[in-house]
Every structure is written in structure tokens, then in C-alpha cells.
Design a protein around this motif. Structure first.
Motif, PDB file in Angstrom:
ATOM      1  N   VAL A   1      -8.166   7.716   9.045  1.00 24.01           N
ATOM      2  CA  VAL A   1      -6.859   8.002   8.462  1.00 24.01           C
ATOM      3  C   VAL A   1      -5.824   7.700   9.546  1.00 24.01           C
ATOM      4  CG1 VAL A   1      -5.342   9.841   7.622  1.00 24.01           C
ATOM      5  CG2 VAL A   1      -7.723   9.715   6.826  1.00 24.01           C
TER       6      VAL A   1
ATOM      7  N   LEU B   1      -1.480   9.705   7.374  1.00 27.83           N
ATOM      8  CA  LEU B   1      -1.125   8.917   6.191  1.00 27.83           C
ATOM      9  C   LEU B   1      -2.343   8.842   5.279  1.00 27.83           C
ATOM     10  CD1 LEU B   1       0.864   6.073   7.993  1.00 27.83           C
ATOM     11  CD2 LEU B   1       1.795   8.034   6.746  1.00 27.83           C
ATOM     12  N   PHE B   2      -2.321   9.629   4.210  1.00 25.90           N
ATOM     13  CA  PHE B   2      -3.481   9.755   3.331  1.00 25.90           C
ATOM     14  C   PHE B   2      -3.390   8.791   2.153  1.00 25.90           C
ATOM     15  CE2 PHE B   2      -3.169  14.137   5.119  1.00 25.90           C
ATOM     16  CZ  PHE B   2      -4.409  14.167   5.749  1.00 25.90           C
ATOM     17  N   PRO B   3      -4.516   8.174   1.797  1.00 25.86           N
ATOM     18  CA  PRO B   3      -4.531   7.399   0.550  1.00 25.86           C
ATOM     19  C   PRO B   3      -4.162   8.302  -0.622  1.00 25.86           C
ATOM     20  CG  PRO B   3      -6.537   7.031   1.841  1.00 25.86           C
ATOM     21  CD  PRO B   3      -5.819   8.186   2.481  1.00 25.86           C
ATOM     22  N   ILE B   4      -3.503   7.728  -1.614  1.00 24.27           N
ATOM     23  CA  ILE B   4      -3.116   8.505  -2.796  1.00 24.27           C
ATOM     24  C   ILE B   4      -4.161   8.300  -3.878  1.00 24.27           C
ATOM     25  CG2 ILE B   4      -1.371   8.826  -4.592  1.00 24.27           C
ATOM     26  CD1 ILE B   4       0.720   7.885  -2.584  1.00 24.27           C
TER      27      ILE B   4
ATOM     28  N   VAL C   1       6.439   9.382   0.675  1.00 27.80           N
ATOM     29  CA  VAL C   1       5.420   8.365   0.449  1.00 27.80           C
ATOM     30  C   VAL C   1       5.700   7.216   1.412  1.00 27.80           C
ATOM     31  CG1 VAL C   1       4.534   6.649  -1.184  1.00 27.80           C
ATOM     32  CG2 VAL C   1       5.034   8.978  -1.965  1.00 27.80           C
ATOM     33  N   TRP C   2       4.660   6.771   2.102  1.00 28.72           N
ATOM     34  CA  TRP C   2       4.776   5.683   3.080  1.00 28.72           C
ATOM     35  C   TRP C   2       4.398   4.371   2.391  1.00 28.72           C
ATOM     36  CZ3 TRP C   2       6.290   6.325   8.220  1.00 28.72           C
ATOM     37  CH2 TRP C   2       6.132   5.226   9.067  1.00 28.72           C
TER      38      TRP C   2
ATOM     39  N   THR D   1       0.843  -1.189   0.000  1.00 30.41           N
ATOM     40  CA  THR D   1       0.000   0.000   0.000  1.00 30.41           C
ATOM     41  C   THR D   1       0.880   1.241   0.000  1.00 30.41           C
ATOM     42  OG1 THR D   1      -1.664  -1.178   1.298  1.00 30.41           O
ATOM     43  CG2 THR D   1      -1.850   1.205   1.212  1.00 30.41           C
TER      44      THR D   1
ATOM     45  N   ARG E   1       0.884   5.360   0.610  1.00 33.74           N
ATOM     46  CA  ARG E   1       0.140   6.486   1.171  1.00 33.74           C
ATOM     47  C   ARG E   1       1.047   7.719   1.226  1.00 33.74           C
ATOM     48  NH1 ARG E   1      -2.093   3.768   6.595  1.00 33.74           N
ATOM     49  NH2 ARG E   1      -0.133   2.631   6.330  1.00 33.74           N
ATOM     50  N   SER E   2       0.424   8.857   1.159  1.00 29.00           N
ATOM     51  CA  SER E   2       1.157  10.118   1.230  1.00 29.00           C
ATOM     52  C   SER E   2       1.231  10.583   2.685  1.00 29.00           C
ATOM     53  CB  SER E   2       0.450  11.180   0.388  1.00 29.00           C
ATOM     54  OG  SER E   2       1.089  12.432   0.502  1.00 29.00           O
TER      55      SER E   2
END
Length: 556
Positions: free
Chosen positions: A483, A102-105, A121-122, A69, A71-72
Motif C-alpha cells: 500500500v 493510499l488504499f484501493p477502493i 480520493v487520490w 487510478t 484510491r482512498s
């Protein structure tokens, strides 16, 4: 020759780095790591551009048999990053923007490069228990909106031929139902509220939280004296003269929800007020056709009226828990954080509770050893800066916790602290055989004393009351899903470290594992004395993985 203005600079980093937009990136590149099967592994790819560049797509390519996954890493504001008199093991102490959510991209929007600012980016890698061992390259690619490549980084992840064992630690992060109802604007215990709660519980379980605070009545936590929090009461009460009748239908739905999501233990909300046990929690009941508050701040906890209520309620509750077959996984609270001067009130409450609850475990967060010494609480939960006294005196099945005032020497997870300070607690929990960990803030989105709800994307310090990072681990997602935060992911890494050490213990014995922890340290590791740098922690975990691999029974 000048560099092209559309150049994208990237660097692979560990999960223990915090990438700030307003400072140069000091951490060197790390492109290799290892994990056990059934584990969640994370690393980051930091990036920056020479000029503002939007719609940068990010993709991943790997043959690894698991789920990856991207995430930003977002930025959260902090007006109160730290306490006064903090120690030196911090990243910074100034107000500003800190990396945390940690936001979904979004596939269409991608990420944005802001000139001269490092962002990251995580990357999260989840591998099943039955995954095949081996070395797996993971390539993270960046491209512009036309699909033209901008940069890529390759990380090599070694999957060991051993599975992480199940978690034995009991872990609770207090779940605040009222905050979900406030933020999303839904009615308490409406179908929309139940849906939201289950999503947030599922996320908690995926991060090692296996106990849930269960609001029999509105929890008397972080509430101004004389004030009230939004009613979240699972038990319906009907008062008929001096007698009470109880309906546990909603409690049953709560238990079903928790067990469906993976919750194993239920801790029932405090039956006396915080900081003293002098009053009753807010309890609503139907009486002569009217729904009203029958107990609260105006109730003397030592008075006959409340004693009579508990004398009827607790036996009925115990019978229901046995009927639901959760009695061996049920825990009770009296009052949160009583001080020494509150002992007379706590004593009265404790005697009453113990008379009705028998062998049910009663747990409370407190600091003073005298409460345990005098038998008022058999399962004390001292802070991690006071736990060593309890350890020295041999308190069995000991838990620990930290909150806003544990900011000198010990582990904690405020925004301004390095992630290694968050993660070190896993090794500490293992070494000292801690049975449980408690924290008060899974999703506390109120100001201090719950005077008003807050927007956690704007206010991260409960209204300049607690250092940012203390009050909540998750942010509210627009789609009704939580989130997650860097702090939540890193704390789960700590729990995985603890489980890996338990696996190694099963192979070589506890004495050798403890010796391995302390080897080369100037002083033996304690809750207040431990290596501060991330490099030691990462290298130690790699050595644990290697030792596990080398001591596995050989296949015939």
C-alpha cells in the motif's frame, strides 16, 4: 433553508494538500494542471457529508489515453509526529491521525462519508510516452449505493507534446527483507517470500527507486548491540578449517529478480557494523555439519579471523559479479553513519575493502568531511543539512540523504510536514547536480534497534523513536501487495520535476534553467533556503512545462 442531510460537498485539490479529518479545509479549488508524456500526475478530490454515509461509489470518466487510478486516502496514527526543537515549516505537532496510506477502493464498499469530516480520493493519471498531446477533461463522480448521483468534479489536464526523459539519479530506499517475512509470516527465501519481495521491488521501481540494498549477509542496520535481526543472507558459506567456500545461487536469483523488475544498481549490505565499524555483521555458515553464526558482535573487525574471511570472500564475490555482468552497476558499503571518533576502525575497514575491491565504488552515509579528505571513502553521502560543505569543496558525483534528525530548514517527509517540503528536493537535486539519493526506510517495520516487529498501521514511529514518516514509505497490503503512501507519491513527483528540468536544460541550456529557478527569490535556492509554499512550487513546474513546449523543435 437547511441543507439536505444527504448532501455531499466536494472540492478538487492538488497533490500537495494534506486533508485532515479534524480541521476545516483551507485550500481553494484547483481544477487544471499539465504534465509531460510518460509522467505520473496526481490530484485529489476532497469530500464530506452532513451525516454518516457508507457505500459511496467513486468513478472516473475521461478520454485521456492512459490509466487513471482512484484510491482512498487513509489515516495513520502518530504518537511521535515531530522532533523537539522543530522549525515552523510544519502542519501540526500534535499526536493524532494523519493522512498517508493510499488504499484501493473496493467496488462494492466504495468510500464512507463521516459527518463533518473532510476526507479525500487520490487520483493518479499515468500517460504513455506516445500519448497524443491535448487538453483532457477528467470527471470524478460520486453516487450512492443505488447509483443516484451525489456530486462530481471536473479536472482539466493538459498533456504536453514532449516526453519526460529517463531518470539519471541513482535512488535507493533501503529494502528490509526480514520485515516482509515477519509481517506476512512466511519463511525467509521461501517461494512466498520471493513473491512478496518481487512485488515490493516492482512498486519501488515504479516510483523511481533504481538501486536495491542487497543482503549478502544480514544487514547490520538498526540493530541493538549484541542483538540480532532475522537472518536474511543471500550467500551460503561453508567453513572448512581456515578456508571458506561460497555458494552464490540465491544472490543470482536476487539479481535476476531485481533486473526483471527494473532495478539497475545493486548496493551490497554493509560488511561492518553501524556507527563505528568495530564488528562484523551476523554471518551464518555450515561447519562440520552444523549451521551456526561464525561472525557477529563478538567479532573484532580488525582481527585476523575476519580479515581472512573477507580476503577470501571479496575476490570470490567480485569474480561472480563479473560473471553476472553487473560489476559496473555494483556498489559497496563499509559502515553506516560513522562518527569522527570511529575513524580508526573505519580506516582499517576501508583499507581492507579498497585492497580487494579496486575501482568498485564504496558509498557510505556520513557527516564528517574528514572521511573524504583522508581518502577513507571516495563516494561520501552527507545529509542534506551538511551537503553544502561537500559541494563547496567540489566533491564529484556527490550523493545526499536525510533521516530522522534532518528536521530543521531542509527537505524531509515526516507526516507532520507539508508535502511541498517533501517535493522541493527535486529542484534541489537538479540545481546542485546530485548523483544519488539514499534513504534508510522503504519498509522498516521494526521498533528502533529491531527489538521487535511492529504493525505499521498502528505504530508509525518505530516505537516512539523516529518521527512518523521516517521509517517506511509503504504499508503491507492484505493481498501481499504494498500500500503506497502520499509521501512516496510526492517524492516521485519531485524526481519527475528533476527530470523535467533536465529536459528543459537540453533545450535552453543549464545556465538559463538555473536562472529560472532563482528568478524572483529573495535568496538563491539552496538545500536550506527555498520557497516554503506549495503554490510557488506548482506554478514553477507549470512554467517549466510551458517553457519546454515553447522550445521544442518545430515539425517540418
Amino acid at each position: 433553508m437547511p441543507e439536505p442531510m444527504d448532501r455531499l460537498e466536494t472540492r478538487c485539490l492538488t497533490s500537495l494538500e494534506k486533508v485532515f479529518p479534524d480541521e476545516e479545509l483551507q485550500a481553494g479549488s484547483v481544477t487544471r494542471g499539465s504534465m509531460l508524456r510518460g509522467e505520473v500526475y496526481a490530484f485529489q478530490v476532497a469530500y464530506r457529508t452532513q451525516q454518516l454515509k457508507k457505500n459511496i461509489s467513486v468513478s472516473v470518466d475521461s478520454a485521456l489515453p492512459g490509466r487513471i487510478t482512484l484510491r482512498s486516502v487513509g489515516l495513520a496514527p502518530s504518537e511521535l509526529p515531530c522532533q523537539r526543537g522543530h522549525d515552523e515549516n510544519v502542519l501540526r505537532t500534535t499526536p493524532g491521525l494523519y493522512p498517508d496510506p493510499l488504499f484501493p477502493i473496493d467496488a462494492q464498499e466504495g468510500v464512507t462519508g463521516t459527518h463533518y469530516q473532510w476526507r479525500s480520493v487520490w487520483v493518479t493519471v499515468e500517460v504513455d510516452d506516445d500519448a497524443e498531446a491535448g487538453l483532457y477533461p477528467i470527471t470524478v463522480r460520486f453516487a450512492d449505493k443505488m447509483g443516484e448521483p451525489l456530486a462530481e468534479e471536473c479536472f482539466e489536464l493538459q498533456v504536453m507534446d514532449a516526453a519526460l526523459p529517463d531518470q539519471t539519479l541513482i535512488h535507493t530506499e533501503w529494502f528490509h527483507c526480514d520485515c516482509l517475512a515477519h509481517y506476512y509470516g512466511v519463511e525467509v527465501f521461501s517461494e512466498a517470500h520471493w513473491q512478496l519481495m518481487e512485488r515490493y521491488v516492482e512498486t519501488a521501481v515504479r516510483h523511481g527507486i533504481n538501486m536495491i540494498l542487497t543482503p549478502l549477509f544480514t544487514p547490520p542496520l538498526d540493530t541493538q548491540e549484541g542483538g540480532e535481526r532475522l537472518t536474511v543472507q543471500l550467500v551460503d558459506v561453508k567453513k572448512e578449517g581456515a578456508a571458506y567456500r561460497f555458494d552464490f545461487t540465491r544472490l543470482g536469483r536476487w539479481i535476476d529478480m531485481g533486473q526483471r523488475a527494473g532495478i539497475r544498481y545493486f548496493e551490497f549490505s554493509h560488511l561492518f557494523t553501524q556507527w563505528g565499524a568495530k564488528h562484523a555483521p551476523k554471518i551464518m555458515a555450515e561447519e562440520e555439519g552444523e549451521y551456526r553464526r561464525i561472525f557477529g558482535w563478538d567479532t573484532d573487525a580488525t582481527g585476523e579471523a575476519y580479515k581472512s574471511f573477507l580476503g577470501q570472500f571479496l575476490p570470490a564475490l567480485v569474480a561472480y559479479l563479473r560473471e553476472q555482468k553487473v560489476e559496473k552497476r555494483s556498489y559497496f558499503h563499509i559502515s553506516d553513519e560513522p562518527f569522527l571518533e570511529h575513524m580508526p576502525w573505519y580506516r582499517s575497514a576501508s583499507e581492507l575493502m579498497q585492497a580487494h575491491l579496486g575501482d568498485f565504488p564504496i558509498i557510505d552515509a556520513l557527516t564528517n568531511y574528514e572521511y573524504y579528505e583522508q581518502g577513507l571513502v571516495k563516494r561520501p553521502i552527507p545529509t542534506n543539512d551538511h551537503v553544502e560543505l561537500f559541494l563547496e569543496r567540489g566533491v564529484p558525483e556527490l550523493w545526499t540523504y536525510y533521516a530522522c534528525v534532518q528536521y530543521r530548514k531542509v527537505s524531509n517527509r515526516f507526516f507532520h510536514m507539508p508535502s511541498a517540503r517533501n517535493r522541493i528536493i527535486g529542484i534541489q537535486l537538479y540545481k546542485f547536480q546530485i548523483a544519488g539519493f539514499l534513504h534508510w526506510g522503504y519498509n522498516f517495520w521494526n521498533s528502533q534497534y529491531s527489538l521487535k516487529p511492529i504493525d505499521p498501521y498502528r505504530v508509525t514511529d518505530a516505537g516512539r523513536s523516529f518521527p512518523s514518516g521516517d521509517a517506511f514509505l509503504v504499508y503491507p497490503g492484505e493481498d501481499g501487495f504494498p500500500v503506497e503512501s502520499i509521501r512516496m507519491e510526492v517524492f516521485f513527483e519531485a524526481l519527475q520535476d528533476m527530470r523535467a528540468l533536465q529536459l528543459l536544460e537540453s533545450l535552453i541550456g543549464r545556465e538559463q534553467v538555473v536562472a529560472m529557478i532563482d528568478e524572483g527569490l529573495p535568496e538563491a535556492l539552496t538545500f536550506s533556503q527555498y520557497p516554503k509554499d506549495a503554490q510557488w512550487l506548482l506554478e514553477f513546474r507549470e512554467s517549466v512545462n510551458t517553457a519546454i513546449q515553447s522550445h521544442l523543435p518545430r515539425q517540418a
